[in-house]
Every structure is written in structure tokens, then in C-alpha cells.
Design a protein around this motif. Sequence first.
Motif, PDB file in Angstrom:
ATOM      1  N   TYR A   5       0.821  -1.213   0.000  1.00  0.00           N
ATOM      2  CA  TYR A   5       0.000   0.000   0.000  1.00  0.00           C
ATOM      3  C   TYR A   5       0.857   1.266   0.000  1.00  0.00           C
ATOM      4  N   THR A   6       1.674   1.414   1.013  1.00  0.00           N
ATOM      5  CA  THR A   6       2.509   2.617   1.092  1.00  0.00           C
ATOM      6  C   THR A   6       3.570   2.624   0.005  1.00  0.00           C
ATOM      7  N   GLY A   7       4.139   1.465  -0.279  1.00  0.00           N
ATOM      8  CA  GLY A   7       5.220   1.412  -1.254  1.00  0.00           C
ATOM      9  C   GLY A   7       4.775   1.236  -2.685  1.00  0.00           C
ATOM     10  N   TYR A   8       3.462   1.148  -2.948  1.00  0.00           N
ATOM     11  CA  TYR A   8       3.001   0.919  -4.323  1.00  0.00           C
ATOM     12  C   TYR A   8       3.504   1.969  -5.312  1.00  0.00           C
ATOM     13  N   PRO A   9       3.437   3.283  -5.004  1.00  0.00           N
ATOM     14  CA  PRO A   9       3.949   4.263  -5.975  1.00  0.00           C
ATOM     15  C   PRO A   9       5.425   4.057  -6.290  1.00  0.00           C
ATOM     16  N   LEU A  10       6.208   3.623  -5.305  1.00  0.00           N
ATOM     17  CA  LEU A  10       7.636   3.395  -5.542  1.00  0.00           C
ATOM     18  C   LEU A  10       7.841   2.232  -6.508  1.00  0.00           C
ATOM     19  N   PHE A  11       7.142   1.136  -6.267  1.00  0.00           N
ATOM     20  CA  PHE A  11       7.315  -0.032  -7.133  1.00  0.00           C
ATOM     21  C   PHE A  11       6.761   0.233  -8.534  1.00  0.00           C
ATOM     22  N   ARG A  12       5.685   0.996  -8.606  1.00  0.00           N
ATOM     23  CA  ARG A  12       5.146   1.334  -9.926  1.00  0.00           C
ATOM     24  C   ARG A  12       6.135   2.231 -10.667  1.00  0.00           C
ATOM     25  N   GLY A  13       6.735   3.204  -9.966  1.00  0.00           N
ATOM     26  CA  GLY A  13       7.739   4.055 -10.594  1.00  0.00           C
ATOM     27  C   GLY A  13       8.951   3.266 -11.057  1.00  0.00           C
ATOM     28  N   ALA A  14       9.346   2.260 -10.267  1.00  0.00           N
ATOM     29  CA  ALA A  14      10.474   1.414 -10.649  1.00  0.00           C
ATOM     30  C   ALA A  14      10.152   0.639 -11.919  1.00  0.00           C
ATOM     31  N   TYR A  15       8.929   0.100 -11.996  1.00  0.00           N
ATOM     32  CA  TYR A  15       8.524  -0.665 -13.165  1.00  0.00           C
ATOM     33  C   TYR A  15       8.489   0.219 -14.408  1.00  0.00           C
ATOM     34  N   LEU A  38      13.742   2.484  -8.811  1.00  0.00           N
ATOM     35  CA  LEU A  38      14.201   1.121  -9.097  1.00  0.00           C
ATOM     36  C   LEU A  38      15.187   0.651  -8.039  1.00  0.00           C
ATOM     37  N   LEU A  39      16.105   1.530  -7.653  1.00  0.00           N
ATOM     38  CA  LEU A  39      17.083   1.177  -6.616  1.00  0.00           C
ATOM     39  C   LEU A  39      16.385   0.879  -5.292  1.00  0.00           C
ATOM     40  N   VAL A  40      15.428   1.722  -4.923  1.00  0.00           N
ATOM     41  CA  VAL A  40      14.677   1.522  -3.684  1.00  0.00           C
ATOM     42  C   VAL A  40      13.853   0.243  -3.768  1.00  0.00           C
ATOM     43  N   GLY A  48      12.427  -4.805  -1.975  1.00  0.00           N
ATOM     44  CA  GLY A  48      11.900  -6.062  -2.474  1.00  0.00           C
ATOM     45  C   GLY A  48      12.789  -7.243  -2.148  1.00  0.00           C
ATOM     46  N   ALA A  49      14.111  -7.050  -2.241  1.00  0.00           N
ATOM     47  CA  ALA A  49      15.038  -8.139  -1.927  1.00  0.00           C
ATOM     48  C   ALA A  49      14.933  -8.546  -0.460  1.00  0.00           C
ATOM     49  N   ALA A  50      14.865  -7.545   0.440  1.00  0.00           N
ATOM     50  CA  ALA A  50      14.737  -7.851   1.866  1.00  0.00           C
ATOM     51  C   ALA A  50      13.427  -8.579   2.151  1.00  0.00           C
ATOM     52  N   TYR A  51      12.354  -8.151   1.482  1.00  0.00           N
ATOM     53  CA  TYR A  51      11.041  -8.776   1.699  1.00  0.00           C
ATOM     54  C   TYR A  51      11.013 -10.207   1.164  1.00  0.00           C
ATOM     55  N   VAL A  52      11.496 -10.413  -0.052  1.00  0.00           N
ATOM     56  CA  VAL A  52      11.472 -11.752  -0.656  1.00  0.00           C
ATOM     57  C   VAL A  52      12.360 -12.711   0.124  1.00  0.00           C
ATOM     58  N   PHE A  53      13.553 -12.249   0.529  1.00  0.00           N
ATOM     59  CA  PHE A  53      14.451 -13.115   1.296  1.00  0.00           C
ATOM     60  C   PHE A  53      13.814 -13.510   2.625  1.00  0.00           C
ATOM     61  N   SER A  54      13.199 -12.547   3.301  1.00  0.00           N
ATOM     62  CA  SER A  54      12.591 -12.826   4.604  1.00  0.00           C
ATOM     63  C   SER A  54      11.403 -13.767   4.464  1.00  0.00           C
ATOM     64  N   THR A  55      10.601 -13.575   3.415  1.00  0.00           N
ATOM     65  CA  THR A  55       9.466 -14.469   3.176  1.00  0.00           C
ATOM     66  C   THR A  55       9.949 -15.891   2.924  1.00  0.00           C
ATOM     67  N   ALA A  56      11.001 -16.025   2.094  1.00  0.00           N
ATOM     68  CA  ALA A  56      11.555 -17.348   1.821  1.00  0.00           C
ATOM     69  C   ALA A  56      12.125 -17.984   3.087  1.00  0.00           C
ATOM     70  N   THR A  57      12.709 -17.164   3.965  1.00  0.00           N
ATOM     71  CA  THR A  57      13.265 -17.672   5.219  1.00  0.00           C
ATOM     72  C   THR A  57      12.169 -18.273   6.097  1.00  0.00           C
ATOM     73  N   LEU A  67       9.350   3.504   4.023  1.00  0.00           N
ATOM     74  CA  LEU A  67       8.825   4.664   4.740  1.00  0.00           C
ATOM     75  C   LEU A  67       9.731   5.873   4.603  1.00  0.00           C
ATOM     76  N   ALA A  68      11.038   5.673   4.681  1.00  0.00           N
ATOM     77  CA  ALA A  68      11.963   6.799   4.570  1.00  0.00           C
ATOM     78  C   ALA A  68      11.855   7.467   3.208  1.00  0.00           C
ATOM     79  N   VAL A  69      11.819   6.663   2.159  1.00  0.00           N
ATOM     80  CA  VAL A  69      11.738   7.231   0.813  1.00  0.00           C
ATOM     81  C   VAL A  69      10.365   7.854   0.572  1.00  0.00           C
ATOM     82  N   THR A  70       9.302   7.248   1.093  1.00  0.00           N
ATOM     83  CA  THR A  70       7.962   7.797   0.913  1.00  0.00           C
ATOM     84  C   THR A  70       7.828   9.149   1.601  1.00  0.00           C
ATOM     85  N   VAL A  71       8.378   9.268   2.793  1.00  0.00           N
ATOM     86  CA  VAL A  71       8.355  10.564   3.482  1.00  0.00           C
ATOM     87  C   VAL A  71       9.128  11.604   2.674  1.00  0.00           C
ATOM     88  N   GLY A  72      10.294  11.210   2.148  1.00  0.00           N
ATOM     89  CA  GLY A  72      11.068  12.135   1.330  1.00  0.00           C
ATOM     90  C   GLY A  72      10.315  12.561   0.081  1.00  0.00           C
TER      91      GLY A  72
END
Length: 331
Positions: free
Chosen positions: A207-217, A229-231, A236-245, A263-268
Motif C-alpha cells: 500500500y505505502t510502497g506501491y507508488p515506488l514499485f510502480r515508478g520502478a517498473y 528502481l534502486l529503492v 523487495g530483496a529484503a522482503y522476498v528473502f525474509s518471506t523465503a526464510t 517509509l523513509a523514501v515515501t516521506v522524502g
Amino acid sequence: MTRDSCTLCGLPTPEPPVTGGDDVDGAFCCRGCMEVARTLEDPAAMDAAGAADSLDTGADTTDVDGEAAFLSVSGMHCATCEAFVEAQATDTEGVRAASASYPTETLKVTYDPETVDREAVRAAVDGLGYSATERDGDAAADDDESEVGRLLVGGFFGMMTMLWYVLFLYPAYLDVPSAAQLLDLGGLAGSYLLANVWLMATVVLAYTGYPLFRGAYVSLRAGHPNMDLLVGIAAGAAYVFSTATILTGGREVYFDVAIVVVLAVTVGDYYEGRVKRAAAGRLADLTEERVDDATRRRADGATETVAIEELQAGDEVVVGTGERIPVDGVV
């Protein structure tokens, strides 16, 4: 984010996608792409740039004279939207040029005030999936409310996640003696805790990060990678790795990293957007207050009123008390 792509520009389509019924085949990301596709024989064979070129968007705003107006236009999603909104504006009698920018949601219009008024210009753009208001009107407030809502939801679930990290997860990761830990991560309670952490992190990213991921795409599809894309890769890497763990029975997860990054990037981005809108508002005010005529002193000492375009380098301009300086020069 849906996996379906716009038939015209290739961007992700909403759920449900924008369609034109029997008039035009395909699924589109926005009303602009759908309306442009109506004018094309084969929308699937045309890219966004070609579609934009097929529209008559009129002259450039720097090449014509007239009154300038800045409108806030919400609903633009891509370059096709820019061209479509410009074409809608220039189709109005009295509008001489228009220039749209979907990243800033701004439309600059140059028009003849004796032929058309500002309200008619706004009405020409308003509709068909777009909402046009004066630059300092309701659109900016709506944007702020939407962004604040994303931040509030993300902040709430983010704080809840970090609280659980501080109370339960960090002590285990730091090898605090088991007797001093509040929860044994190896048991059923630990699995329940991690499942809740995963759920709250998913809400923040989706929800909060959707604009970031859409911008990356979008940046990836356009071939111009940006900061989104960098964000997106980091979070995404931290989330996918943790989910797999979690799925493999592990207990060391990094959802906290993903949440903090988003959150940090969204606030910025939120504060950057406010600065951009404020700057656009000041630009609109400055343009409206600009003078079109100047008082020039002739060689015989008399003065004459001329258009500022007629001034030449070396001319002496007379500026009375309370008047605005019409051009740059030496006082």
C-alpha cells in the motif's frame, strides 16, 4: 500490481482495466490511452511515443503569445496522457498552446483571454478520466490527503512491526540469554509472531510502497532506471528473502529493513512533492503578475509604451513607483 499491460503504452493496467467496449480492442492503463487508441488502426502495433505524435497538440507554449494559466490535472499516468490532455486543450477555440507534465500533474496553457476564459479552458480538460483544477485548488489537497493516508497506514503498521522486533526479534538475534527473552521463536508462538510481522510488512510494501514499485517498473520499461528502481530492489530483496526464510523454517528475517526503506523514501517523496507544488504555484503567480508592456525612453527624451518583445539591448526603460520591472537590466 496487476500483470496485465496497457495495449498502447505497456504500463500496468488497473483492476479492472480501462476498456473501450466494442469501439476499440484492448485493455488500457488510463482513459487517455483508450481515447488515443480510438484514433489508431492498430493500437497494439503502436508505442506511446508514436501514439503521442499522431495527436495534434498544437504549437509550443514558448512560441506563442497570450495569457498563461497553470492547471493541476490529476489522472495522467503516461506520456500518452500528456499528449491527449494537450490535444484536448488546444482543440478549444482561443487556446493557442498547451504543455502537460504527468510527473508534476501540471498543464500550462497559453490562451487568448478575449476569446476564451480560464473556466472554459479548465472545462475542456476536465473529464474523460481527468480532473482539472486551478493549480492551488482541490487537486493539490486531494493529492496531499492520498499521500498522507499512505504514510499514516504505513507508519502505523511499520511502528507495530518495529515494536515486535524490539521486544521479541532483536533480543534473539543478539543472543540474549533465553531466560531473558520474552518469547521463544522456535515454538508455535514464534511462528505466529513471524506470520504477523510478514502480514504487516506486506501491507506497508503493497500500500505505502506501491507508488515506488510502480515508478520502478515504469523506469525499467522506459529504459531509464531511476531511484525508484534502486529503492524497489532494496526493499523487495529484503522482503522476498525474509518471506523465503519463513517458508523454509528460518527465523532471521529482515522485514524491518524493507519497511524502513519504504517509509523513509515515501516521506522524502511526500515533502519533495509539496515543494514542487509550492514552486509550481509560485511560478503560476509570477506568470500572472508578469507585465506585457514597458515604458521606453527615446533618444529625444520622450517616453513611449511598447511591448516588451520590442525592447532591444541598450534601451532605457522607465519604471515608475509601484510598477513592476518588465525585463532584466541594470538599475
